[in-house]
Design a protein around this motif. Structure first.
Motif, PDB file in Angstrom:
ATOM      1  N   ASP A   1     -13.154  43.662  -1.427  1.00  0.00           N
ATOM      2  CA  ASP A   1     -12.047  42.754  -1.108  1.00  0.00           C
ATOM      3  C   ASP A   1     -12.267  41.365  -1.697  1.00  0.00           C
ATOM      4  OD1 ASP A   1     -10.552  44.637   0.317  1.00  0.00           O
ATOM      5  OD2 ASP A   1     -11.646  44.239   2.172  1.00  0.00           O
ATOM      6  N   ASN A   2     -13.491  40.854  -1.576  1.00  0.00           N
ATOM      7  CA  ASN A   2     -13.773  39.506  -2.079  1.00  0.00           C
ATOM      8  C   ASN A   2     -15.120  39.489  -2.805  1.00  0.00           C
ATOM      9  OD1 ASN A   2     -11.502  37.829  -0.895  1.00  0.00           O
ATOM     10  ND2 ASN A   2     -12.323  38.762   0.970  1.00  0.00           N
ATOM     11  N   PRO A   3     -15.195  40.107  -3.973  1.00  0.00           N
ATOM     12  CA  PRO A   3     -16.472  40.111  -4.694  1.00  0.00           C
ATOM     13  C   PRO A   3     -16.846  38.709  -5.160  1.00  0.00           C
ATOM     14  CG  PRO A   3     -14.727  40.938  -6.096  1.00  0.00           C
ATOM     15  CD  PRO A   3     -14.125  40.775  -4.734  1.00  0.00           C
ATOM     16  N   VAL A   4     -18.137  38.434  -5.168  1.00  0.00           N
ATOM     17  CA  VAL A   4     -18.625  37.146  -5.654  1.00  0.00           C
ATOM     18  C   VAL A   4     -18.752  37.226  -7.172  1.00  0.00           C
ATOM     19  CG1 VAL A   4     -20.510  35.485  -5.583  1.00  0.00           C
ATOM     20  CG2 VAL A   4     -19.858  36.715  -3.501  1.00  0.00           C
ATOM     21  N   VAL A   5     -17.962  36.419  -7.855  1.00  0.00           N
ATOM     22  CA  VAL A   5     -17.958  36.439  -9.327  1.00  0.00           C
ATOM     23  C   VAL A   5     -18.030  35.010  -9.836  1.00  0.00           C
ATOM     24  CG1 VAL A   5     -16.624  38.589  -9.417  1.00  0.00           C
ATOM     25  CG2 VAL A   5     -15.427  36.388  -9.460  1.00  0.00           C
ATOM     26  N   PRO A   6     -18.481  34.822 -11.081  1.00  0.00           N
ATOM     27  CA  PRO A   6     -18.528  33.466 -11.650  1.00  0.00           C
ATOM     28  C   PRO A   6     -17.129  32.881 -11.822  1.00  0.00           C
ATOM     29  CG  PRO A   6     -19.882  35.010 -12.923  1.00  0.00           C
ATOM     30  CD  PRO A   6     -19.050  35.832 -11.988  1.00  0.00           C
ATOM     31  N   ASP A   7     -17.069  31.572 -11.874  1.00  0.00           N
ATOM     32  CA  ASP A   7     -15.802  30.900 -12.142  1.00  0.00           C
ATOM     33  C   ASP A   7     -15.251  31.365 -13.481  1.00  0.00           C
ATOM     34  OD1 ASP A   7     -16.078  29.480  -9.805  1.00  0.00           O
ATOM     35  OD2 ASP A   7     -16.903  27.682 -10.774  1.00  0.00           O
ATOM     36  N   GLY A   8     -13.958  31.588 -13.517  1.00  0.00           N
ATOM     37  CA  GLY A   8     -13.310  32.008 -14.744  1.00  0.00           C
ATOM     38  C   GLY A   8     -13.105  33.498 -14.857  1.00  0.00           C
ATOM     39  N   VAL A   9     -13.743  34.266 -13.971  1.00  0.00           N
ATOM     40  CA  VAL A   9     -13.573  35.725 -13.986  1.00  0.00           C
ATOM     41  C   VAL A   9     -12.402  36.110 -13.092  1.00  0.00           C
ATOM     42  CG1 VAL A   9     -14.635  37.940 -13.391  1.00  0.00           C
ATOM     43  CG2 VAL A   9     -16.001  36.151 -14.452  1.00  0.00           C
ATOM     44  N   LYS A  10     -11.532  36.954 -13.610  1.00  0.00           N
ATOM     45  CA  LYS A  10     -10.397  37.453 -12.837  1.00  0.00           C
ATOM     46  C   LYS A  10     -10.733  38.849 -12.330  1.00  0.00           C
ATOM     47  CE  LYS A  10      -7.251  34.890 -15.863  1.00  0.00           C
ATOM     48  NZ  LYS A  10      -8.312  34.379 -16.782  1.00  0.00           N
ATOM     49  N   VAL A  11     -10.463  39.100 -11.062  1.00  0.00           N
ATOM     50  CA  VAL A  11     -10.800  40.383 -10.438  1.00  0.00           C
ATOM     51  C   VAL A  11      -9.560  41.256 -10.341  1.00  0.00           C
ATOM     52  CG1 VAL A  11     -11.677  41.528  -8.372  1.00  0.00           C
ATOM     53  CG2 VAL A  11     -12.682  39.364  -9.121  1.00  0.00           C
ATOM     54  N   ILE A  12      -9.693  42.494 -10.775  1.00  0.00           N
ATOM     55  CA  ILE A  12      -8.655  43.499 -10.586  1.00  0.00           C
ATOM     56  C   ILE A  12      -9.161  44.471  -9.527  1.00  0.00           C
ATOM     57  CG2 ILE A  12      -7.387  45.407 -11.643  1.00  0.00           C
ATOM     58  CD1 ILE A  12      -7.455  43.923 -14.271  1.00  0.00           C
ATOM     59  N   LYS A  13      -8.401  44.612  -8.452  1.00  0.00           N
ATOM     60  CA  LYS A  13      -8.808  45.502  -7.355  1.00  0.00           C
ATOM     61  C   LYS A  13      -8.541  46.951  -7.764  1.00  0.00           C
ATOM     62  CE  LYS A  13     -10.015  46.340  -2.993  1.00  0.00           C
ATOM     63  NZ  LYS A  13      -9.091  46.022  -1.886  1.00  0.00           N
ATOM     64  N   GLY A  14      -9.587  47.769  -7.740  1.00  0.00           N
ATOM     65  CA  GLY A  14      -9.422  49.173  -8.101  1.00  0.00           C
ATOM     66  C   GLY A  14     -10.679  49.950  -7.774  1.00  0.00           C
ATOM     67  N   ASN A  15     -10.513  51.226  -7.503  1.00  0.00           N
ATOM     68  CA  ASN A  15     -11.630  52.085  -7.108  1.00  0.00           C
ATOM     69  C   ASN A  15     -11.754  53.242  -8.092  1.00  0.00           C
ATOM     70  OD1 ASN A  15     -13.179  54.184  -5.722  1.00  0.00           O
ATOM     71  ND2 ASN A  15     -12.992  52.892  -3.906  1.00  0.00           N
ATOM     72  N   LEU A  16     -12.856  53.299  -8.824  1.00  0.00           N
ATOM     73  CA  LEU A  16     -13.042  54.357  -9.803  1.00  0.00           C
ATOM     74  C   LEU A  16     -13.081  55.737  -9.157  1.00  0.00           C
ATOM     75  CD1 LEU A  16     -15.791  52.846 -12.153  1.00  0.00           C
ATOM     76  CD2 LEU A  16     -13.387  53.234 -12.715  1.00  0.00           C
ATOM     77  N   VAL A  17     -13.717  55.837  -8.004  1.00  0.00           N
ATOM     78  CA  VAL A  17     -13.926  57.145  -7.377  1.00  0.00           C
ATOM     79  C   VAL A  17     -12.616  57.733  -6.860  1.00  0.00           C
ATOM     80  CG1 VAL A  17     -15.092  58.376  -5.511  1.00  0.00           C
ATOM     81  CG2 VAL A  17     -16.316  56.612  -6.797  1.00  0.00           C
ATOM     82  N   THR A  18     -11.819  56.906  -6.187  1.00  0.00           N
ATOM     83  CA  THR A  18     -10.557  57.407  -5.629  1.00  0.00           C
ATOM     84  C   THR A  18      -9.395  57.284  -6.607  1.00  0.00           C
ATOM     85  OG1 THR A  18      -9.914  55.259  -4.685  1.00  0.00           O
ATOM     86  CG2 THR A  18     -11.336  56.686  -3.341  1.00  0.00           C
ATOM     87  N   GLY A  19      -9.530  56.419  -7.592  1.00  0.00           N
ATOM     88  CA  GLY A  19      -8.442  56.172  -8.534  1.00  0.00           C
ATOM     89  C   GLY A  19      -7.460  55.122  -8.064  1.00  0.00           C
ATOM     90  N   GLU A  20      -7.629  54.659  -6.823  1.00  0.00           N
ATOM     91  CA  GLU A  20      -6.701  53.677  -6.258  1.00  0.00           C
ATOM     92  C   GLU A  20      -6.748  52.360  -7.027  1.00  0.00           C
ATOM     93  OE1 GLU A  20      -5.751  51.521  -1.930  1.00  0.00           O
ATOM     94  OE2 GLU A  20      -7.509  52.810  -2.191  1.00  0.00           O
ATOM     95  N   GLY A  21      -5.586  51.881  -7.450  1.00  0.00           N
ATOM     96  CA  GLY A  21      -5.480  50.590  -8.125  1.00  0.00           C
ATOM     97  C   GLY A  21      -5.729  50.626  -9.615  1.00  0.00           C
ATOM     98  N   LEU A  22      -6.137  51.763 -10.144  1.00  0.00           N
ATOM     99  CA  LEU A  22      -6.471  51.811 -11.569  1.00  0.00           C
ATOM    100  C   LEU A  22      -5.240  51.705 -12.465  1.00  0.00           C
ATOM    101  CD1 LEU A  22      -9.294  54.510 -11.759  1.00  0.00           C
ATOM    102  CD2 LEU A  22      -9.471  52.046 -11.382  1.00  0.00           C
ATOM    103  N   GLU A  23      -4.062  51.899 -11.902  1.00  0.00           N
ATOM    104  CA  GLU A  23      -2.845  51.733 -12.690  1.00  0.00           C
ATOM    105  C   GLU A  23      -2.683  50.290 -13.175  1.00  0.00           C
ATOM    106  OE1 GLU A  23      -1.887  51.050  -8.363  1.00  0.00           O
ATOM    107  OE2 GLU A  23      -2.930  52.618  -9.511  1.00  0.00           O
ATOM    108  N   ASN A  24      -3.439  49.378 -12.583  1.00  0.00           N
ATOM    109  CA  ASN A  24      -3.379  47.970 -12.986  1.00  0.00           C
ATOM    110  C   ASN A  24      -4.124  47.702 -14.295  1.00  0.00           C
ATOM    111  OD1 ASN A  24      -1.942  47.170 -10.651  1.00  0.00           O
ATOM    112  ND2 ASN A  24      -3.834  47.154  -9.473  1.00  0.00           N
ATOM    113  N   LEU A  25      -4.682  48.749 -14.897  1.00  0.00           N
ATOM    114  CA  LEU A  25      -5.450  48.590 -16.130  1.00  0.00           C
ATOM    115  C   LEU A  25      -4.647  48.953 -17.372  1.00  0.00           C
ATOM    116  CD1 LEU A  25      -8.854  50.150 -14.982  1.00  0.00           C
ATOM    117  CD2 LEU A  25      -8.083  47.781 -14.784  1.00  0.00           C
ATOM    118  N   GLN A  26      -3.362  49.119 -17.248  1.00  0.00           N
ATOM    119  CA  GLN A  26      -2.536  49.590 -18.351  1.00  0.00           C
ATOM    120  C   GLN A  26      -2.525  48.642 -19.549  1.00  0.00           C
ATOM    121  OE1 GLN A  26      -0.296  52.455 -18.848  1.00  0.00           O
ATOM    122  NE2 GLN A  26      -1.807  53.269 -17.422  1.00  0.00           N
TER     123      GLN A  26
END
Length: 255
Positions: A35-60
């Motif tokens: 939900d809230n991964p710690v990432v460096p400034d300037g990195v944009k997070v796309i929510k998605g789960n490789l195992v379930t496939g949920e949210g991966l449609e956002n990678l088009q």
């Protein structure tokens, strides 16, 4: 500007790839199921789960993927199913380069995790996407963690005898992956490894010297599938020394 996404971007290798891409002023996205991964400034997070496939449609609209995600404890789900789900949703018309990280020797052993990595390589090569697969030897960090797992008994550190490694610094692998984002897809590349081949006994001895630990090395023929893998030599590529940071130099920077 090309849209680059990193899978496994919060892991040992993925973090360094993210940092090096940011240092080159690249537009960096990170795929995460958190939900809230710690990432460096300037990195944009796309929510998605490789195992379930949920949210991966956002990678088009992704152009470049650096696929670092892996889980040796659950490789069938994370590595095989996760890679299959990822490849299925990517837009082939937009994809310029799929960069896959693998391990030296995966095609030369029946070790279960390595067989899974070979399966993943096959999925990538048959996907129809322009791809590059880079196989690297074990990271220095891996060896350090391995040493920390060894039993200490009566002042002796019990070392599984006969293993050899050509460990490489994770930053040097991350640098190569970063360079690949600026290159054309090349299929399976030559292996890359560290600057020296050492026995585990030599590596433990260097660790003892630098850490100040006072244990004595007791090398024993300890059995186990992972130990047998590293006794076989399939994890080495002495003709393809790429890294320059030695085991001792790594330890000097860590301890």
């Amino acid at each position: 500007m090309q849209k680059i996404i990193i899978t496994g971007g919060t892991g040992t290798l993925g973090r360094q790839v993210v940092n090096q891409l940011l240092a080159r002023d690249r537009e960096v996205y990170l795929l995460s199921s958190q939900d809230n991964p710690v990432v460096p400034d300037g990195v944009k997070v796309i929510k998605g789960n490789l195992v379930t496939g949920e949210g991966l449609e956002n990678l088009q609209d992704v152009n470049i993927v650096v696929h670092c995600a892996s889980n040796p404890k659950d490789p069938q789900n994370t590595d095989v199913a996760g890679t299959s789900n990822l490849l299925r949703v990517l837009n082939k018309a937009r994809m310029h380069h799929f960069i896959n990280v693998s391990i030296v020797g995966v095609d030369k052993t029946d070790y279960p995790y390595y067989k899974v990595k070979t399966t993943v390589e096959g999925l990538v090569s048959k996907s129809g996407l322009p791809f590059t697969t880079l196989r690297a030897t074990q990271f220095h960090d891996f060896i350090l963690n391995l040493i920390h797992s060894f039993e200490i008994k009566n002042g002796n550190i019990l070392v599984p005898a006969g293993m050899k490694f050509q460990s490489i610094d994770v930053n040097e692998v991350a640098l190569r992956l970063t360079e690949l984002t600026e290159e054309q897809a090349s299929g399976l590349l030559p292996d890359i490894g560290g600057p020296e081949v050492l026995t585990i006994e030599e590596m433990v001895n260097t660790w003892l010297d630098i850490s100040g630990e006072k244990h004595l090395i007791k090398a024993e023929p300890i059995e186990g599938p992972r130990y047998e893998l590293f006794r076989s030599g399939v994890n080495l590529c002495p003709d393809h020394k790429y890294g320059s940071i030695t085991w001792k130099e790594f330890l000097d920077s860590q301890l």
